[in-house]
Design a protein around this motif. Sequence first.
Motif, PDB file in Angstrom:
ATOM      1  N   ALA A   1       3.661 -59.139  62.278  1.00 42.62           N
ATOM      2  CA  ALA A   1       3.108 -57.905  61.715  1.00 42.62           C
ATOM      3  C   ALA A   1       1.838 -58.175  60.919  1.00 42.62           C
ATOM      4  CB  ALA A   1       4.160 -57.214  60.829  1.00 42.62           C
ATOM      5  N   GLU A   2       1.829 -59.233  60.106  1.00 50.35           N
ATOM      6  CA  GLU A   2       0.612 -59.475  59.320  1.00 50.35           C
ATOM      7  C   GLU A   2      -0.515 -60.016  60.193  1.00 50.35           C
ATOM      8  OE1 GLU A   2       0.845 -63.423  56.621  1.00 50.35           O
ATOM      9  OE2 GLU A   2       2.470 -62.005  56.187  1.00 50.35           O
ATOM     10  N   THR A   3      -0.159 -60.750  61.259  1.00 53.57           N
ATOM     11  CA  THR A   3      -1.181 -61.193  62.208  1.00 53.57           C
ATOM     12  C   THR A   3      -1.832 -59.996  62.890  1.00 53.57           C
ATOM     13  OG1 THR A   3       0.130 -63.181  62.647  1.00 53.57           O
ATOM     14  CG2 THR A   3      -1.633 -62.676  64.197  1.00 53.57           C
ATOM     15  N   ALA A   4      -1.013 -59.042  63.323  1.00 55.22           N
ATOM     16  CA  ALA A   4      -1.535 -57.855  64.004  1.00 55.22           C
ATOM     17  C   ALA A   4      -2.375 -56.994  63.069  1.00 55.22           C
ATOM     18  CB  ALA A   4      -0.377 -57.048  64.590  1.00 55.22           C
ATOM     19  N   ARG A   5      -1.959 -56.858  61.808  1.00 49.61           N
ATOM     20  CA  ARG A   5      -2.753 -56.085  60.842  1.00 49.61           C
ATOM     21  C   ARG A   5      -4.144 -56.673  60.689  1.00 49.61           C
ATOM     22  NH1 ARG A   5       2.034 -55.983  57.693  1.00 49.61           N
ATOM     23  NH2 ARG A   5       1.264 -57.640  56.327  1.00 49.61           N
ATOM     24  N   LEU A   6      -4.192 -57.985  60.541  1.00 52.12           N
ATOM     25  CA  LEU A   6      -5.489 -58.642  60.382  1.00 52.12           C
ATOM     26  C   LEU A   6      -6.297 -58.535  61.676  1.00 52.12           C
ATOM     27  CD1 LEU A   6      -7.481 -60.334  58.798  1.00 52.12           C
ATOM     28  CD2 LEU A   6      -6.168 -62.382  59.389  1.00 52.12           C
ATOM     29  N   GLY A   7      -5.633 -58.721  62.805  1.00 48.74           N
ATOM     30  CA  GLY A   7      -6.330 -58.631  64.082  1.00 48.74           C
ATOM     31  C   GLY A   7      -6.955 -57.271  64.319  1.00 48.74           C
ATOM     32  N   MET A   8      -6.226 -56.210  63.996  1.00 42.83           N
ATOM     33  CA  MET A   8      -6.762 -54.862  64.185  1.00 42.83           C
ATOM     34  C   MET A   8      -7.980 -54.620  63.298  1.00 42.83           C
ATOM     35  SD  MET A   8      -4.976 -53.436  66.537  1.00 42.83           S
ATOM     36  CE  MET A   8      -5.220 -51.675  66.358  1.00 42.83           C
ATOM     37  N   ALA A   9      -7.961 -55.184  62.097  1.00 44.77           N
ATOM     38  CA  ALA A   9      -9.108 -55.038  61.196  1.00 44.77           C
ATOM     39  C   ALA A   9     -10.343 -55.750  61.736  1.00 44.77           C
ATOM     40  CB  ALA A   9      -8.759 -55.575  59.816  1.00 44.77           C
TER      41      ALA A   9
ATOM     42  N   GLU B   1      -7.256 -56.183  70.117  1.00 49.61           N
ATOM     43  CA  GLU B   1      -6.387 -55.208  70.760  1.00 49.61           C
ATOM     44  C   GLU B   1      -4.945 -55.459  70.325  1.00 49.61           C
ATOM     45  OE1 GLU B   1      -7.259 -52.701  72.676  1.00 49.61           O
ATOM     46  OE2 GLU B   1      -9.395 -53.201  72.624  1.00 49.61           O
ATOM     47  N   LEU B   2      -4.239 -54.408  69.941  1.00 51.08           N
ATOM     48  CA  LEU B   2      -2.869 -54.556  69.460  1.00 51.08           C
ATOM     49  C   LEU B   2      -1.962 -55.172  70.513  1.00 51.08           C
ATOM     50  CD1 LEU B   2      -0.862 -54.035  67.161  1.00 51.08           C
ATOM     51  CD2 LEU B   2      -0.478 -51.749  68.104  1.00 51.08           C
ATOM     52  N   THR B   3      -2.176 -54.842  71.784  1.00 55.45           N
ATOM     53  CA  THR B   3      -1.304 -55.358  72.838  1.00 55.45           C
ATOM     54  C   THR B   3      -1.388 -56.876  72.984  1.00 55.45           C
ATOM     55  OG1 THR B   3      -3.070 -54.843  74.432  1.00 55.45           O
ATOM     56  CG2 THR B   3      -1.290 -53.234  74.199  1.00 55.45           C
ATOM     57  N   THR B   4      -2.494 -57.468  72.576  1.00 59.47           N
ATOM     58  CA  THR B   4      -2.629 -58.919  72.660  1.00 59.47           C
ATOM     59  C   THR B   4      -1.529 -59.627  71.873  1.00 59.47           C
ATOM     60  OG1 THR B   4      -5.021 -58.804  72.974  1.00 59.47           O
ATOM     61  CG2 THR B   4      -4.150 -60.884  72.133  1.00 59.47           C
ATOM     62  N   PHE B   5      -1.129 -59.044  70.750  1.00 58.79           N
ATOM     63  CA  PHE B   5      -0.155 -59.700  69.882  1.00 58.79           C
ATOM     64  C   PHE B   5       1.278 -59.588  70.409  1.00 58.79           C
ATOM     65  CE2 PHE B   5      -3.824 -58.527  67.281  1.00 58.79           C
ATOM     66  CZ  PHE B   5      -4.241 -59.812  66.948  1.00 58.79           C
ATOM     67  N   ALA B   6       1.478 -58.751  71.428  1.00 61.76           N
ATOM     68  CA  ALA B   6       2.777 -58.696  72.097  1.00 61.76           C
ATOM     69  C   ALA B   6       2.831 -59.654  73.283  1.00 61.76           C
ATOM     70  CB  ALA B   6       3.066 -57.273  72.570  1.00 61.76           C
ATOM     71  N   GLY B   7       1.715 -60.348  73.565  1.00 64.55           N
ATOM     72  CA  GLY B   7       1.627 -61.215  74.734  1.00 64.55           C
ATOM     73  C   GLY B   7       1.737 -62.690  74.408  1.00 64.55           C
ATOM     74  N   LEU B   8       1.250 -63.510  75.332  1.00 67.53           N
ATOM     75  CA  LEU B   8       1.399 -64.962  75.230  1.00 67.53           C
ATOM     76  C   LEU B   8       0.683 -65.542  74.020  1.00 67.53           C
ATOM     77  CD1 LEU B   8       0.931 -65.772  79.005  1.00 67.53           C
ATOM     78  CD2 LEU B   8       2.987 -66.262  77.677  1.00 67.53           C
TER      79      LEU B   8
ATOM     80  N   LEU C   1     -10.030 -64.712  54.880  1.00 66.88           N
ATOM     81  CA  LEU C   1     -10.425 -63.711  55.865  1.00 66.88           C
ATOM     82  C   LEU C   1      -9.687 -62.397  55.620  1.00 66.88           C
ATOM     83  CD1 LEU C   1     -12.147 -63.336  58.449  1.00 66.88           C
ATOM     84  CD2 LEU C   1     -10.158 -64.102  59.769  1.00 66.88           C
ATOM     85  N   ALA C   2      -8.383 -62.500  55.348  1.00 64.19           N
ATOM     86  CA  ALA C   2      -7.586 -61.297  55.097  1.00 64.19           C
ATOM     87  C   ALA C   2      -8.057 -60.578  53.834  1.00 64.19           C
ATOM     88  CB  ALA C   2      -6.111 -61.676  54.975  1.00 64.19           C
TER      89      ALA C   2
END
Length: 331
Positions: free
Chosen positions: A220-228, A232-239, A292-293
């Motif tokens: 969840a915290e990786t995706a929050r930072l990634g979106m900022a 793409e949110l879907t990337t964090f559900a992948g490999l 970075l965060a």
Amino acid sequence: MTRAAVLGAGSWGTTFAKVLADAGCEVVLHARRPELAAAITDSRENADYLPGVRLPDRLRATADPGEALRDADVVVLAVPSQSLRDNLAEWRDLLPPDATLLSLMKGIELGTTKRMSEVIQEVTGAGPERVAALSGPNLAREIAEEQPAATVIACSDADRVAQLQAACHTRYFRPYTNPDLVGCELGGAVKNVIALSCGIAEGLGFGDNTRASLITRGLAETARLGMALGAELTTFAGLAGLGDLVATCSSPLSRNRTFGEKLGRGMSVEEVQRSTRQTAEGVKSCRSVLDLARAHGIDVPITEAVVRVCHEGEAPAQMVREIMSREAKSE
């Protein structure tokens, strides 16, 4: 035939050089120590990092970066993240002008908070279409032993990424492509930090519920930072997201998880570092991930806790208490 230069003869660099050779590429592996390069070429084995794994005849090693890079179509960078800038400054003038530059590194640069692809572009002057990153569940030993694994290659240039995909596709290594370079790189960097926290919990004697909770909230915290940052949110559900995170947080082959486990058992950071020749990228990158965060106003409590343990002397047990006592909120 694709000619590939792999710069960095640690376990992952050597493993990926084997993958490329098994996929039909002509591969030259650069090792900084001449004795290691000679041993790899003569014995077909990197006994320092992958003992017992026979390397293909199509792979040879050298300590001369100019020899490794000569006429290379693909240049694979597999050095520790925090040494990339200095290494590239040394190699920059030797790089073939149109070679694709592929990063295997999973870290964020200290001080600049740049991703590895950004460092590569800045130092070499290469355009973004020439720079790619490979990420996913990449435990080197398992891949070197030809256990089935999938990975993802990210690049903005569809033709180049397709060429990279073909260059490393074997019966045991299946690469997918993804245009989201930001998300793939960020997932690979932050998962090392989360793996440290999982290792610390393991060292403290906690079980599967704790690890699953850390993995899920870490994602969840990786995706929050990634979106900022525009991922793409879907990337964090992948490999490059969940896949890499689960493998790195769960496997005893993971350097970062193992490093954290030793911290949880009472060893200091310095003692753990002296006990291994492998680089646990998350120990240094946790500080740059946190910087970075904070620069983007993103809450990353697990990363903050890992920084306190690794760099501020906080006891691992105190880290767990502080995470668990945070204000209750909606998922």
